[in-house]
Design a protein around this motif. Structure first.
Motif, PDB file in Angstrom:
ATOM      1  N   LEU A 249      14.843 -20.767  40.826  1.00  0.00           N
ATOM      2  CA  LEU A 249      15.571 -19.525  41.057  1.00  0.00           C
ATOM      3  C   LEU A 249      15.005 -18.800  42.272  1.00  0.00           C
ATOM      4  N   ALA A 250      13.677 -18.844  42.417  1.00  0.00           N
ATOM      5  CA  ALA A 250      13.059 -18.196  43.567  1.00  0.00           C
ATOM      6  C   ALA A 250      13.498 -18.852  44.872  1.00  0.00           C
ATOM      7  N   ARG A 251      13.675 -20.172  44.863  1.00  0.00           N
ATOM      8  CA  ARG A 251      14.130 -20.858  46.073  1.00  0.00           C
ATOM      9  C   ARG A 251      15.547 -20.445  46.462  1.00  0.00           C
ATOM     10  N   GLN A 252      16.311 -20.007  45.478  1.00  0.00           N
ATOM     11  CA  GLN A 252      17.696 -19.608  45.730  1.00  0.00           C
ATOM     12  C   GLN A 252      17.829 -18.125  46.060  1.00  0.00           C
ATOM     13  N   GLY A 253      16.774 -17.352  45.787  1.00  0.00           N
ATOM     14  CA  GLY A 253      16.882 -15.913  45.950  1.00  0.00           C
ATOM     15  C   GLY A 253      15.687 -15.301  46.633  1.00  0.00           C
ATOM     16  N   VAL A 254      15.356 -14.087  46.252  1.00  0.00           N
ATOM     17  CA  VAL A 254      14.233 -13.369  46.849  1.00  0.00           C
ATOM     18  C   VAL A 254      13.276 -12.933  45.742  1.00  0.00           C
ATOM     19  N   SER A 255      11.987 -12.916  46.060  1.00  0.00           N
ATOM     20  CA  SER A 255      10.943 -12.563  45.095  1.00  0.00           C
ATOM     21  C   SER A 255      10.297 -11.237  45.496  1.00  0.00           C
ATOM     22  N   TYR A 256      10.030 -10.408  44.498  1.00  0.00           N
ATOM     23  CA  TYR A 256       9.474  -9.075  44.741  1.00  0.00           C
ATOM     24  C   TYR A 256       8.029  -9.044  44.242  1.00  0.00           C
ATOM     25  N   ASN A 257       7.109  -8.735  45.148  1.00  0.00           N
ATOM     26  CA  ASN A 257       5.691  -8.712  44.777  1.00  0.00           C
ATOM     27  C   ASN A 257       5.146  -7.295  44.630  1.00  0.00           C
ATOM     28  N   ARG A 258       6.025  -6.268  44.762  1.00  0.00           N
ATOM     29  CA  ARG A 258       5.603  -4.878  44.531  1.00  0.00           C
ATOM     30  C   ARG A 258       6.630  -4.202  43.621  1.00  0.00           C
ATOM     31  N   PHE A 259       6.975  -4.927  42.573  1.00  0.00           N
ATOM     32  CA  PHE A 259       7.898  -4.407  41.571  1.00  0.00           C
ATOM     33  C   PHE A 259       7.080  -3.915  40.372  1.00  0.00           C
ATOM     34  N   HIS A 260       7.552  -2.846  39.727  1.00  0.00           N
ATOM     35  CA  HIS A 260       6.733  -2.190  38.711  1.00  0.00           C
ATOM     36  C   HIS A 260       7.479  -1.931  37.416  1.00  0.00           C
ATOM     37  N   THR A 261       6.734  -2.065  36.336  1.00  0.00           N
ATOM     38  CA  THR A 261       7.219  -1.772  34.986  1.00  0.00           C
ATOM     39  C   THR A 261       6.468  -0.554  34.458  1.00  0.00           C
TER      40      THR A 261
ATOM     41  N   SER B 134      18.584 -13.436  42.428  1.00  0.00           N
ATOM     42  CA  SER B 134      19.353 -14.492  43.089  1.00  0.00           C
ATOM     43  C   SER B 134      20.834 -14.201  42.932  1.00  0.00           C
ATOM     44  N   TRP B 135      21.556 -14.234  44.067  1.00  0.00           N
ATOM     45  CA  TRP B 135      23.007 -14.050  44.067  1.00  0.00           C
ATOM     46  C   TRP B 135      23.538 -14.834  45.257  1.00  0.00           C
ATOM     47  N   PRO B 136      23.969 -16.066  45.037  1.00  0.00           N
ATOM     48  CA  PRO B 136      24.390 -16.928  46.145  1.00  0.00           C
ATOM     49  C   PRO B 136      25.365 -16.224  47.090  1.00  0.00           C
ATOM     50  N   GLY B 137      25.068 -16.349  48.385  1.00  0.00           N
ATOM     51  CA  GLY B 137      25.897 -15.712  49.398  1.00  0.00           C
ATOM     52  C   GLY B 137      25.541 -14.277  49.677  1.00  0.00           C
ATOM     53  N   HIS B 138      24.644 -13.714  48.858  1.00  0.00           N
ATOM     54  CA  HIS B 138      24.272 -12.304  49.027  1.00  0.00           C
ATOM     55  C   HIS B 138      22.771 -12.129  49.242  1.00  0.00           C
ATOM     56  N   THR B 139      21.990 -13.107  48.817  1.00  0.00           N
ATOM     57  CA  THR B 139      20.546 -13.056  49.063  1.00  0.00           C
ATOM     58  C   THR B 139      20.228 -14.086  50.135  1.00  0.00           C
ATOM     59  N   SER B 140      19.985 -13.597  51.344  1.00  0.00           N
ATOM     60  CA  SER B 140      19.703 -14.499  52.463  1.00  0.00           C
ATOM     61  C   SER B 140      18.214 -14.796  52.535  1.00  0.00           C
ATOM     62  N   GLN B 141      17.851 -15.729  53.402  1.00  0.00           N
ATOM     63  CA  GLN B 141      16.458 -16.155  53.572  1.00  0.00           C
ATOM     64  C   GLN B 141      15.841 -16.495  52.218  1.00  0.00           C
TER      65      GLN B 141
END
Length: 778
Positions: A84-96, A435-442
């Motif tokens: 899924l990460a390969r298809q989208g973007v990963s957030y390393n400063r996201f908080h709960t 991940s949202w194909p066509g909407h998450t680039s790079q």
């Protein structure tokens, strides 16, 4: 007379015509109509989602640290998450929010936890606006808004947002998932076992699965796929919003043995070596900046090299089981993602995957536990040697496993502290993938914008094209706190939308603002079970100050160097705390909390049909003398449960087996006692009595403020129609699993005793069972 008959005939023909859709024109002609009657036909408007609105799959795991999964540098392989990460973007400063219920409240409502009354775990509500656990109508969920705008909505898994006193079949049900905008719900309100969960479909309890190989996370995925397939078959053009909240990897750590055995020997090097290895993996993968520093191991957690051989052997096995749990969960989520793809739905599905509702947990204490809920209720903790005796069976339904605190530190690498310590990043920093194909680039890019759970909610609204309403059902809504992250989908340098965010769990507090964080630590998470939670904050617990823009992992306290900035941040925390009803910090839990009638009564009589009654709604018997009186009709060779309270991890059961009357006591899965009648149980109309005489010198086995009562020993006598037929001693009685129930005529959920397999229904007829507290002054 003839005219009236003719008139009746015409009226009858007209009625038939009205009821027959294919006869409208004939009716018009018979009535002499001069216009087309279809011109006035109008059906109520149906809500319709915006054109091309995406399906939305929102996934949240439980108690997974930032670095547990391989996707964020961890040693536990998570191939589905990696994909899924390969298809989208990963957030390393996201908080709960740092703990379960508040994170879920913020995610689903888009407001800060205290704004919706969920400032702590729902079972620890307090009588203040920010902590009462009662979500009001002015803070509706994203599910409700999407449903009102043409989405199908469903939730699967852990809910954990009900006030404790509303988890009964008497309701009210407005704060259950189906009362909060989800049209369909399948899951457990407070999941505390993978093997024998207390499940609900909608608001109806359903039977605990009896399959030998049953596993909850797999079941949740099966059920979600079934719902998704049927939803699309019925309404192909209607988008869905699916919320999948697995109980994994919250304790008890339960995993199939074939999965835990995959990791044998993988963690023998210990938690310090794991932290160093993961830290380097994170840097190499670009998950953390090159200049990031590894935070010191939290004070109180011993160095691995200083442990005994037995400690190292036990702790390594604990981690093997946890790794199997997370890996198996990833496999199951992968099945759901695969079905999206094979169903042709993945191209227009926005997948948001939050890898944990807070940091990894240290609530098992420094040595871990195989009866973790016993610690919570004052039952004490087993020794390392006692736990080690069962090493090969850890992960099975027989044990309520939680690993040692050192592993929670390792799985929050590179940050300090862990779940509950909301003053520091180890509690509140979790990985997230969108991940949202066509909407998450790079694809596979890292996003470093500071973000929070409420921003996810706003992102869902933006992606769906649905504006947030000012009012719902005539109730003016509290404005959203979140801001959409959609700009980050395509622009790694998109400006941050989250400038300020407060955090609070049990008095561990912090405030973030434009790259700075001020933090104040009050108590460590294993103190939650030890009695330290009732003590004032230790001397020396001062505010700390960090520049997170230059110190990614919160390692350099700048409070002494920059006192002016610290004062500014403390003032900002106070402002946000007042605005969000955060005060009072660490309020007293459950004092005067609403409840049903049971706990206030010394005696309650239950009809024979009563089942699934939550244990918080029955008379308190721990440490007290009490009596069980059952009126019933027994057939020849009667068998089955007469009354069961609790389950595998604590409770008692009065039942018939092999022709005898039996009373079994299970104190927190630590102390088990059984008393059996000396003569056969006769048939016919019977009065069955079990009388428990508590020892007068009962004292609590723990200082835990959450202890359900003072547990101790006692004597039990069994009577049939007034004659004593058995007696014996109880080594200890009291204590049970929080999600179990009282059941008359069966044992729903997990069985109290291994002497039978639940639900083991009574073969006769039970008219009533009376539970009576005899002495309350102990």
């Amino acid at each position: 007379m003839g005219l009236r008959k003719s008139g009746r005939t015409l009226l009858g023909m007209a009625a038939i015509a009205v009821c027959s859709p294919f006869n409208i024109q004939a009716l018009a002609q018979s009535e002499g109509a001069t216009q087309n009657p279809t011109a006035n036909i109008k059906w109520p408007d149906q809500p319709t989602a915006p054109a091309d609105a995406p399906n939305i799959l929102l996934i949240m795991l439980d108690d997974v640290g930032f670095s547990a999964a391989s996707t964020f540098g961890g040693l536990i392989p998570t191939p589905a998450l990696d994909r899924l990460a390969r298809q989208g973007v990963s957030y390393n400063r996201f908080h709960t929010a740092g703990v379960c219920s508040p994170s879920r409240a913020a995610l689903l409502t888009g407001r800060n936890p205290h704004q919706v009354g969920i400032g702590n775990v729902a079972q620890l509500a307090a009588g203040f606006p920010g902590y009462n656990s009662v979500i009001q109508k002015d803070t509706v969920t994203v599910a409700r808004v999407l449903r009102d705008n043409g989405y199908s909505t469903a939730a699967f898994g852990k809910w954990h947002l009900n006030p404790a006193w509303e988890i009964t079949q008497a309701g009210p049900f407005e704060r259950w998932p189906t009362g909060q905008g989800f049209e369909y719900y399948y899951g457990c309100l407070a999941c505390l076992t993978e093997w024998e969960p207390r499940l609900f479909r909608g608001t109806d309890p359903i039977s605990t699965p009896s399959e030998e190989d049953y596993q909850l996370s797999a079941d949740l995925v099966d059920q979600s796929i079934k719902w998704m397939v049927n939803q699309k078959a019925a309404t192909p053009s209607k988008p869905f919003f699916m919320y999948m909240a697995t109980p994994a990897t919250h304790a008890p750590v339960h995993a199939p043995k074939e999965w835990t055995d995959r990791f044998k020997g993988k963690f023998d090097a210990g938690w310090d070596a794991m932290r160093r290895e993961v830290f380097e993996r994170q840097k190499k993968a670009g998950i953390i900046p090159p200049d990031a520093r590894l935070a010191p191991r939290p004070e109180g957690i011993p160095a691995w090299d200083l442990l005994t051989d037995n400690e190292r052997k036990l702790f390594a096995r604990q981690m093997e089981v946890f790794a199997g749990y997370l890996a198996h969960t990833d496999h199951e989520i992968g099945r759901l993602l695969n079905r999206l793809e094979t169903s042709g739905l993945s191209d227009n599905t926005l997948v948001i995957y939050i890898v944990g509702d807070n940091g990894a947990s240290a609530e098992g204490g420094l040595e871990g536990s195989i009866t973790n809920m016993a610690m919570l209720q004052g039952g004490g903790q087993e020794t390392v040697e006692q736990q080690l005796e069962h090493a090969d069976r850890l992960g099975s339904r027989d044990f309520d496993l939680h690993f040692a605190a050192g592993w929670s530190s390792a799985m929050n690498t590179p940050f300090p502290w862990m779940k509950q310590v909301a003053s520091h990043l180890g509690a509140i920093r979790n990985g997230m993938i969108i991940s949202w194909p066509g909407h998450t680039s790079q694809p596979q890019a890292i996003r470093g914008q500071f973000s929070y759970l409420t921003d996810v909610t706003s992102t869902i609204y933006a992606a769906s094209g649905i504006g947030f309403p000012d009012t719902v059902d005539g109730v003016k809504q509290v404005p959203l706190e979140g801001r959409s992250l959609m700009a980050t989908f395509t622009d790694p340098n998109a400006p941050e939308v989250r400038h300020t965010q407060y955090f609070d769990v049990n008095g561990n507090i912090s405030i973030y603002h434009d790259g700075w964080m001020a933090s104040k630590f009050q108590q460590n998470p294993w103190a939650f079970f030890s009695g330290e939670v009732t003590k004032p904050a230790a001397e020396g617990h001062k505010w700390e100050l960090y520049n997170l823009d230059k110190d990614f992992s919160q390692t350099q306290d700048l409070a002494k160097r920059n006192p002016e900035k610290l004062r500014e941040m403390i003032s900002l925390f106070d402002e946000e705390a007042r605005r969000n009803d955060v005060y009072p910090l660490n309020p007293p839990w459950l004092v005067g909390a609403p409840h049903l009638e049971g706990p206030t009564k010394s005696a309650v009589t239950y009809p024979g049909e009563v089942e699934n009654l939550p244990l918080q709604d029955i008379p308190r018997i721990e440490g007290k003398s009490h009596r069980i009186t059952a009126e019933l009709v027994a057939p020849e060779d009667a068998e089955g449960v007469i009354l069961a309270v609790g389950g595998r991890y604590g409770g008692f059961s009065l039942y018939a087996k092999n022709g005898k009357l039996v009373y079994a006591s299970n104190s927190l899965n630590q102390v088990r006692s059984t008393v059996t009648s000396s003569e056969p149980l006769p048939s016919g109309k019977l009065e069955i009595v079990a009388a428990i005489d508590a020892d007068k010198s009962v004292t609590s086995t723990s200082q835990s403020v959450l202890a359900g009562g003072a547990f101790g020993g006692g004597a039990v006598k069994l009577y049939v129609n007034g004659r004593e037929v058995g007696s014996g001693r109880l080594g200890r009685f009291g204590g049970n699993m929080l999600n179990e129930t009282l059941d008359v005529g069966k044992d729903n959920g997990s069985p109290v005793t291994d002497d039978y397999f639940g639900p083991f229904p009574f073969t006769g007829k039970i008219e009533s069972v009376k539970l009576e507290v005899l002495r309350t002054d102990m």
